[in-house]
Design a protein around this motif. Structure first.
Motif, PDB file in Angstrom:
ATOM      1  N   PHE A  63       0.843  -1.198   0.000  1.00  0.00           N
ATOM      2  CA  PHE A  63       0.000   0.000   0.000  1.00  0.00           C
ATOM      3  C   PHE A  63       0.877   1.247   0.000  1.00  0.00           C
ATOM      4  O   PHE A  63       1.827   1.353   0.766  1.00  0.00           O
ATOM      5  N   VAL A  64       0.531   2.185  -0.871  1.00  0.00           N
ATOM      6  CA  VAL A  64       1.281   3.435  -0.993  1.00  0.00           C
ATOM      7  C   VAL A  64       0.383   4.562  -0.495  1.00  0.00           C
ATOM      8  O   VAL A  64      -0.638   4.880  -1.124  1.00  0.00           O
ATOM      9  N   ASP A  65       0.747   5.150   0.634  1.00  0.00           N
ATOM     10  CA  ASP A  65      -0.083   6.205   1.228  1.00  0.00           C
ATOM     11  C   ASP A  65      -0.199   7.417   0.305  1.00  0.00           C
ATOM     12  O   ASP A  65      -1.243   8.079   0.262  1.00  0.00           O
ATOM     13  N   LYS A  66       0.862   7.714  -0.413  1.00  0.00           N
ATOM     14  CA  LYS A  66       0.881   8.901  -1.266  1.00  0.00           C
ATOM     15  C   LYS A  66      -0.219   8.859  -2.320  1.00  0.00           C
ATOM     16  O   LYS A  66      -0.844   9.883  -2.628  1.00  0.00           O
ATOM     17  N   PHE A  67      -0.478   7.673  -2.860  1.00  0.00           N
ATOM     18  CA  PHE A  67      -1.490   7.523  -3.912  1.00  0.00           C
ATOM     19  C   PHE A  67      -2.753   6.834  -3.412  1.00  0.00           C
ATOM     20  O   PHE A  67      -3.685   6.629  -4.195  1.00  0.00           O
ATOM     21  N   ASN A  68      -2.778   6.467  -2.121  1.00  0.00           N
ATOM     22  CA  ASN A  68      -3.948   5.842  -1.519  1.00  0.00           C
ATOM     23  C   ASN A  68      -4.409   4.627  -2.331  1.00  0.00           C
ATOM     24  O   ASN A  68      -5.584   4.448  -2.627  1.00  0.00           O
ATOM     25  N   ALA A  69      -3.438   3.785  -2.698  1.00  0.00           N
ATOM     26  CA  ALA A  69      -3.740   2.617  -3.513  1.00  0.00           C
ATOM     27  C   ALA A  69      -2.639   1.584  -3.335  1.00  0.00           C
ATOM     28  O   ALA A  69      -1.551   1.886  -2.830  1.00  0.00           O
ATOM     29  N   TYR A  70      -2.951   0.357  -3.739  1.00  0.00           N
ATOM     30  CA  TYR A  70      -1.962  -0.711  -3.733  1.00  0.00           C
ATOM     31  C   TYR A  70      -1.190  -0.692  -5.044  1.00  0.00           C
ATOM     32  O   TYR A  70      -1.780  -0.597  -6.120  1.00  0.00           O
ATOM     33  N   ALA A  71       0.113  -0.793  -4.942  1.00  0.00           N
ATOM     34  CA  ALA A  71       0.952  -0.803  -6.144  1.00  0.00           C
ATOM     35  C   ALA A  71       0.835  -2.162  -6.825  1.00  0.00           C
ATOM     36  O   ALA A  71       1.069  -3.190  -6.192  1.00  0.00           O
ATOM     37  N   PRO A  72       0.487  -2.187  -8.107  1.00  0.00           N
ATOM     38  CA  PRO A  72       0.436  -3.468  -8.818  1.00  0.00           C
ATOM     39  C   PRO A  72       1.818  -4.107  -8.904  1.00  0.00           C
ATOM     40  O   PRO A  72       2.828  -3.420  -9.015  1.00  0.00           O
ATOM     41  N   VAL A  73       1.850  -5.422  -8.837  1.00  0.00           N
ATOM     42  CA  VAL A  73       3.109  -6.167  -8.911  1.00  0.00           C
ATOM     43  C   VAL A  73       3.443  -6.431 -10.378  1.00  0.00           C
ATOM     44  O   VAL A  73       2.592  -6.880 -11.145  1.00  0.00           O
ATOM     45  N   THR A  74       4.670  -6.123 -10.771  1.00  0.00           N
ATOM     46  CA  THR A  74       5.077  -6.390 -12.142  1.00  0.00           C
ATOM     47  C   THR A  74       5.321  -7.882 -12.339  1.00  0.00           C
ATOM     48  O   THR A  74       5.923  -8.538 -11.487  1.00  0.00           O
ATOM     49  N   PRO A  75       4.877  -8.461 -13.443  1.00  0.00           N
ATOM     50  CA  PRO A  75       5.134  -9.886 -13.689  1.00  0.00           C
ATOM     51  C   PRO A  75       6.538 -10.156 -14.209  1.00  0.00           C
ATOM     52  O   PRO A  75       6.923 -11.310 -14.356  1.00  0.00           O
ATOM     53  N   HIS A  76       7.308  -9.102 -14.509  1.00  0.00           N
ATOM     54  CA  HIS A  76       8.655  -9.302 -15.064  1.00  0.00           C
ATOM     55  C   HIS A  76       9.639  -8.327 -14.407  1.00  0.00           C
ATOM     56  O   HIS A  76      10.137  -7.405 -15.056  1.00  0.00           O
ATOM     57  N   PRO A  77       9.958  -8.526 -13.123  1.00  0.00           N
ATOM     58  CA  PRO A  77      10.871  -7.604 -12.433  1.00  0.00           C
ATOM     59  C   PRO A  77      12.305  -7.662 -12.939  1.00  0.00           C
ATOM     60  O   PRO A  77      13.096  -6.775 -12.635  1.00  0.00           O
ATOM     61  N   GLU A  78      12.629  -8.702 -13.714  1.00  0.00           N
ATOM     62  CA  GLU A  78      13.996  -8.790 -14.235  1.00  0.00           C
ATOM     63  C   GLU A  78      14.249  -7.792 -15.361  1.00  0.00           C
ATOM     64  O   GLU A  78      15.398  -7.510 -15.702  1.00  0.00           O
ATOM     65  N   MET A  79      13.171  -7.247 -15.942  1.00  0.00           N
ATOM     66  CA  MET A  79      13.309  -6.259 -17.010  1.00  0.00           C
ATOM     67  C   MET A  79      13.293  -4.873 -16.379  1.00  0.00           C
ATOM     68  O   MET A  79      12.227  -4.302 -16.127  1.00  0.00           O
ATOM     69  N   VAL A  80      14.462  -4.335 -16.123  1.00  0.00           N
ATOM     70  CA  VAL A  80      14.580  -3.112 -15.328  1.00  0.00           C
ATOM     71  C   VAL A  80      14.450  -1.842 -16.163  1.00  0.00           C
ATOM     72  O   VAL A  80      14.375  -0.746 -15.606  1.00  0.00           O
TER      73      VAL A  80
END
Length: 230
Positions: free
Chosen positions: A115-132
């Motif tokens: 949860f990100v308080d700044k945007f009052n929402a949950y950050a979606p999880v990226t399916p490909h974190p290896e692609m930076v």
């Protein structure tokens, strides 16, 4: 007597030779089925869904995590953040550095979510974190500019819970698997759209029941099995 023993000995030798030749021929015929794959790099067994196995340790956390109904995403907001169906999502918030590559900034929130308080929402999880190099595909939203509205259409969005092969069977996968190797990124956790959040994230072998199909399915009516006995 000696002739009889000689004939018996000959048949015994021929029988043993037959067994030896048959055994050798049998195993020679089986060798092609066990040829090892020679590759310098290890070949992933299921590369199209490797991401879901890498994040499988979070599956039980998703299962027991309470649903925050006040901060749920919906499919409407999910698709509104895309130029068209299948396009990468846009960045719906300001970025600190316009030329940021993303590996040291985007992944702070989008690698594991939260949860990100700044945007009052949950950050979606990226399916490909290896692609930076995130900004190679994801661009910031432009709410104001010089462009005028056109007749561009985003395309047909697949309907939910209507694409099963048979009534009661698991729904098919209506999208490509490239860059979507982690099913849990969109289908489990607090950031998952409520319409497609699964009830069984602990069953991480998703394609054991769900098969890919990017074609539009037509209604064929009631399925009737033919009786071959008649």
């Amino acid at each position: 007597m000696k002739n009889r023993l000689g004939i018996i000995s000959l048949f015994v030798i021929l029988f043993i030779a037959f067994i030896a030749i048959w055994n050798y021929s049998y195993y020679q015929g089986q060798e092609e089925a066990y040829i090892p794959i020679k590759n310098d790099k290890p070949t992933p067994i299921i590369p199209s869904e490797s991401g879901v196995f890498k994040r499988s340790k979070y599956a039980l956390d998703y299962q027991h995590m309470p649903v925050d109904k006040n901060h749920q995403r919906s499919l409407k907001t999910y698709y509104n953040n895309r130029a068209f169906y299948g396009a990468p999502p846009a960045i719906p918030h300001p970025v600190e550095n316009e030329h940021s590559i993303g590996g040291n900034t985007c992944l702070k929130c989008h690698e594991n979510g939260g949860f990100v308080d700044k945007f009052n929402a949950y950050a979606p999880v990226t399916p490909h974190p290896e692609m930076v190099n995130c900004r190679q595909c994801h661009v910031a939203q432009k709410t104001q500019g010089l462009f005028k509205q056109t007749n561009f259409k985003k395309g047909k969005i697949p309907l939910v819970n209507v694409n099963s092969a048979l009534p009661g069977s698991p729904p098919i996968i209506p999208h490509e698997l490239q860059l979507r190797e982690n099913c849990l990124a969109c289908h489990a956790g607090p950031s998952a759209p409520k319409e497609i959040r699964v009830t069984h994230p602990e069953r991480i072998n998703c394609r054991q029941c769900h098969v890919p199909n990017d074609q539009t399915t037509a209604n064929i009516g009631d399925f009737v099995r033919k009786n071959n006995n008649k």
